[in-house]
Design a protein around this motif. Structure first.
Motif, PDB file in Angstrom:
ATOM      1  N   THR A  21       5.478  55.197   0.474  1.00 35.10           N
ATOM      2  CA  THR A  21       4.348  54.460   1.067  1.00 35.10           C
ATOM      3  C   THR A  21       4.302  54.678   2.578  1.00 35.10           C
ATOM      4  OG1 THR A  21       5.713  52.520   1.462  1.00 35.10           O
ATOM      5  CG2 THR A  21       4.579  52.627  -0.673  1.00 35.10           C
ATOM      6  N   ASN A  22       3.161  54.342   3.167  1.00 29.00           N
ATOM      7  CA  ASN A  22       3.040  54.411   4.634  1.00 29.00           C
ATOM      8  C   ASN A  22       4.097  53.518   5.288  1.00 29.00           C
ATOM      9  OD1 ASN A  22       0.842  56.024   4.207  1.00 29.00           O
ATOM     10  ND2 ASN A  22      -0.684  54.433   4.696  1.00 29.00           N
ATOM     11  N   GLN A  23       4.299  52.369   4.676  1.00 34.06           N
ATOM     12  CA  GLN A  23       5.277  51.417   5.208  1.00 34.06           C
ATOM     13  C   GLN A  23       6.665  52.057   5.285  1.00 34.06           C
ATOM     14  OE1 GLN A  23       4.793  48.439   6.546  1.00 34.06           O
ATOM     15  NE2 GLN A  23       7.022  48.377   6.932  1.00 34.06           N
ATOM     16  N   GLU A  24       7.041  52.738   4.196  1.00 32.28           N
ATOM     17  CA  GLU A  24       8.358  53.399   4.179  1.00 32.28           C
ATOM     18  C   GLU A  24       8.433  54.485   5.249  1.00 32.28           C
ATOM     19  OE1 GLU A  24       9.598  54.784   0.275  1.00 32.28           O
ATOM     20  OE2 GLU A  24      11.258  55.928   1.161  1.00 32.28           O
ATOM     21  N   LEU A  25       7.333  55.252   5.394  1.00 30.33           N
ATOM     22  CA  LEU A  25       7.304  56.313   6.417  1.00 30.33           C
ATOM     23  C   LEU A  25       7.481  55.731   7.813  1.00 30.33           C
ATOM     24  CD1 LEU A  25       4.490  58.997   5.987  1.00 30.33           C
ATOM     25  CD2 LEU A  25       6.955  59.297   6.011  1.00 30.33           C
ATOM     26  N   THR A  31       4.692  55.531  13.472  1.00 36.50           N
ATOM     27  CA  THR A  31       3.333  55.377  12.943  1.00 36.50           C
ATOM     28  C   THR A  31       3.202  53.999  12.298  1.00 36.50           C
ATOM     29  OG1 THR A  31       1.637  56.455  11.608  1.00 36.50           O
ATOM     30  CG2 THR A  31       3.843  56.359  10.631  1.00 36.50           C
ATOM     31  N   THR A  32       1.979  53.684  11.860  1.00 40.11           N
ATOM     32  CA  THR A  32       1.770  52.403  11.174  1.00 40.11           C
ATOM     33  C   THR A  32       0.889  52.622   9.950  1.00 40.11           C
ATOM     34  OG1 THR A  32      -0.230  51.987  12.446  1.00 40.11           O
ATOM     35  CG2 THR A  32       1.828  51.055  13.329  1.00 40.11           C
ATOM     36  N   ASP A  33       1.023  51.726   8.989  1.00 42.10           N
ATOM     37  CA  ASP A  33       0.159  51.769   7.801  1.00 42.10           C
ATOM     38  C   ASP A  33      -1.302  51.659   8.239  1.00 42.10           C
ATOM     39  OD1 ASP A  33      -0.469  51.519   4.924  1.00 42.10           O
ATOM     40  OD2 ASP A  33      -1.008  49.462   5.454  1.00 42.10           O
ATOM     41  N   GLU A  34      -1.567  50.808   9.205  1.00 45.48           N
ATOM     42  CA  GLU A  34      -2.932  50.575   9.676  1.00 45.48           C
ATOM     43  C   GLU A  34      -3.542  51.873  10.240  1.00 45.48           C
ATOM     44  OE1 GLU A  34      -4.474  50.388  12.872  1.00 45.48           O
ATOM     45  OE2 GLU A  34      -6.331  49.699  11.891  1.00 45.48           O
ATOM     46  N   TRP A  35      -2.775  52.626  11.056  1.00 45.69           N
ATOM     47  CA  TRP A  35      -3.300  53.877  11.643  1.00 45.69           C
ATOM     48  C   TRP A  35      -3.617  54.868  10.526  1.00 45.69           C
ATOM     49  CZ3 TRP A  35      -2.981  59.098  11.734  1.00 45.69           C
ATOM     50  CH2 TRP A  35      -3.647  59.755  12.781  1.00 45.69           C
ATOM     51  N   ILE A  36      -2.656  55.053   9.607  1.00 43.65           N
ATOM     52  CA  ILE A  36      -2.835  56.080   8.560  1.00 43.65           C
ATOM     53  C   ILE A  36      -4.022  55.723   7.660  1.00 43.65           C
ATOM     54  CG2 ILE A  36      -1.748  57.322   6.642  1.00 43.65           C
ATOM     55  CD1 ILE A  36       0.991  56.663   7.908  1.00 43.65           C
ATOM     56  N   GLY A  41      -7.389  57.178   5.044  1.00 44.46           N
ATOM     57  CA  GLY A  41      -7.497  56.589   3.702  1.00 44.46           C
ATOM     58  C   GLY A  41      -6.224  56.733   2.868  1.00 44.46           C
ATOM     59  N   ILE A  42      -5.193  57.398   3.431  1.00 46.08           N
ATOM     60  CA  ILE A  42      -3.944  57.613   2.677  1.00 46.08           C
ATOM     61  C   ILE A  42      -3.096  56.333   2.689  1.00 46.08           C
ATOM     62  CG2 ILE A  42      -1.745  58.901   2.635  1.00 46.08           C
ATOM     63  CD1 ILE A  42      -3.349  61.200   4.117  1.00 46.08           C
ATOM     64  N   ARG A  43      -2.582  55.965   1.495  1.00 45.49           N
ATOM     65  CA  ARG A  43      -1.682  54.798   1.399  1.00 45.49           C
ATOM     66  C   ARG A  43      -0.283  55.203   0.962  1.00 45.49           C
ATOM     67  NH1 ARG A  43      -4.497  50.104   1.946  1.00 45.49           N
ATOM     68  NH2 ARG A  43      -6.762  50.387   1.890  1.00 45.49           N
ATOM     69  N   SER A  44      -0.196  56.268   0.155  1.00 44.21           N
ATOM     70  CA  SER A  44       1.123  56.747  -0.290  1.00 44.21           C
ATOM     71  C   SER A  44       1.005  58.215  -0.672  1.00 44.21           C
ATOM     72  CB  SER A  44       1.620  55.913  -1.471  1.00 44.21           C
ATOM     73  OG  SER A  44       0.722  56.019  -2.551  1.00 44.21           O
ATOM     74  N   ARG A  45       2.151  58.840  -0.876  1.00 39.20           N
ATOM     75  CA  ARG A  45       2.212  60.244  -1.301  1.00 39.20           C
ATOM     76  C   ARG A  45       3.464  60.411  -2.144  1.00 39.20           C
ATOM     77  NH1 ARG A  45       2.607  57.753   2.678  1.00 39.20           N
ATOM     78  NH2 ARG A  45       1.354  58.904   4.172  1.00 39.20           N
ATOM     79  N   HIS A  46       3.518  61.504  -2.933  1.00 41.51           N
ATOM     80  CA  HIS A  46       4.719  61.790  -3.721  1.00 41.51           C
ATOM     81  C   HIS A  46       5.484  62.929  -3.050  1.00 41.51           C
ATOM     82  CE1 HIS A  46       3.837  59.401  -7.418  1.00 41.51           C
ATOM     83  NE2 HIS A  46       2.661  59.352  -6.797  1.00 41.51           N
ATOM     84  N   ILE A  47       6.795  62.830  -3.062  1.00 41.03           N
ATOM     85  CA  ILE A  47       7.642  63.835  -2.414  1.00 41.03           C
ATOM     86  C   ILE A  47       8.638  64.370  -3.444  1.00 41.03           C
ATOM     87  CG2 ILE A  47       9.343  64.248  -0.570  1.00 41.03           C
ATOM     88  CD1 ILE A  47       6.673  63.560   0.674  1.00 41.03           C
TER      89      ILE A  47
END
Ligand code: UT7
Length: 328
Positions: A21-25, A31-36, A41-47
């Protein structure tokens, strides 16, 4: 000679298990969840997991697509993998997928057009079928983009993710290429590039230049500007080529880089928000994998129905861009 049209007989996709999640990043990146969310529009990604390779993601998507298309490996003539993050500099990742599928005939190769890679690979596969050189083609977009990110560069590392999607293209003997825009199949594909813009989006390494893999560098604002202009132009080119208009479109399945780019393209096309297939919120930008991932989601959840007109479009490093119109 009557050219044969190809159609998408089935699709499949695969995401690595780990979701970030953005929070984890924001615990390791400035960075912040709010900026991303507000900029992309991104909230999470898979790695991908350590040791999980692009060919592994591609293989998982491939077996799902083959099953959905009820197609046996023995029937495949060709495998094309669109990727910017191959397992090795050579051989092609497509040959590794071929080996894992136990396919010992036909041919397999990679296509490199970064985020436009799936449209390029679809075009190549479609043209093999149109020309009569293949009857069944597995087209895959697969990336482990996390491996070429500079995790110290917040302007790029928050934007991308890993994943794979695939489609099985088959010759449609019922529908020759002359059968019009109402008949099932890939109606047309349109490819463009302009190599003058290399420095807007590139990797600062490579076998011939630095003998390293390198990291993604992007002038985001400029890429954004080109994306909006080029995508609008290629979409109209695709519609004009088929004597179709914007109101004829049922679904937009775009490359997923930024929700603001998707909204802008849809607005230009006069399409409503619920006609865009959006995955960027959950997948981020998976480069060549983003279109087949989004397509597979909308096919499997029943949004995309037989007879509908689907527009696929993408833009990426090169610069490259392209579109395809598909009658489902
Ligand atoms: O798939 C291939 C095609 N790629 C694309 O289509 C990407 C196109 N570009 C974009 O999507 C957008 O340009 C970005 C999302 C990359 C950037 O959005 P932007 O609105 O163009 O932001 P910006 O680059 O102008 O940055 C604005 C500010 C800067 O701060 P200052 O100089 O205004 O103080 C950046 O330092 O945001 C700052 N910033 C960040 N802040 C928090 C940049 N990255 C981050 C971050 N977190 N991750």
């Amino acid at each position: 000679m009557m050219m044969q049209r190809s159609y998408i007989a089935g699709s499949g996709s695969y995401l690595p298990a780990r979701r970030v999640t953005n929070q984890e990043l924001s615990e390791t990146v400035d960075t912040t969840d709010e900026w991303i969310v507000s900029r992309t529009g991104i909230r999470s990604r898979h790695i991908a997991a350590d040791g999980e390779l692009t060919s592994d993601l591609a293989y998982e998507a491939a077996i799902r697509a083959l099953e959905h298309a009820q197609t046996d490996v023995d029937d495949l003539d060709l495998i094309i993998v669109a990727t910017t993050t191959p397992d090795q500099t050579f051989p092609a990742t497509a040959t590794k997928v071929q080996a894992r599928l136990n396919m010992r005939h036909g041919a397999a190769f990679d296509v490199q057009a970064v985020c436009s890679g799936f449209i390029y690979a679809l075009s190549v596969g479609d043209n093999f079928i149109r020309a009569g050189q293949a009857k069944t083609v597995l087209v895959i977009g697969a990336e482990t983009f996390s491996r070429i990110l500079d995790w110290e560069d917040r302007s790029t590392c928050v934007l991308f993710g890993d994943g794979a999607g695939a489609v099985v293209l088959k010759v449609d003997p019922e529908n020759s290429a002359g059968s019009g825009a109402n008949a099932r199949g890939i109606l047309s594909t349109h490819l463009h590039s302009d190599g003058r813009y290399n420095e807007l989006l590139y990797v600062d390494g490579g076998p011939s230049s630095t003998q390293t893999t390198g990291h993604v560098r992007m002038v985001g604002k400029e890429v954004f500007r080109h994306a909006v202009t080029n995508l609008a132009a290629v979409v109209d080119e695709a519609l004009d080529a088929n004597d179709l208009g914007r109101p004829d479109l049922n679904w937009l399945v775009p490359h997923q880089a930024n929700k603001r780019i998707l909204d802008s393209t849809a607005k230009k096309l006069g399409m409503s928000e619920d006609q865009i297939v959006v995955t960027v919120d959950r997948h981020a930008n998976t480069s060549a994998a983003s279109i087949p991932l989004a397509l597979d989601e909308a096919v499997k959840d029943g949004r995309i129905q037989a007879g509908q007109l689907i527009l696929l479009e993408a833009m990426g490093g090169g610069l490259t861009w392209g579109a395809s119109l598909v009658r489902w």
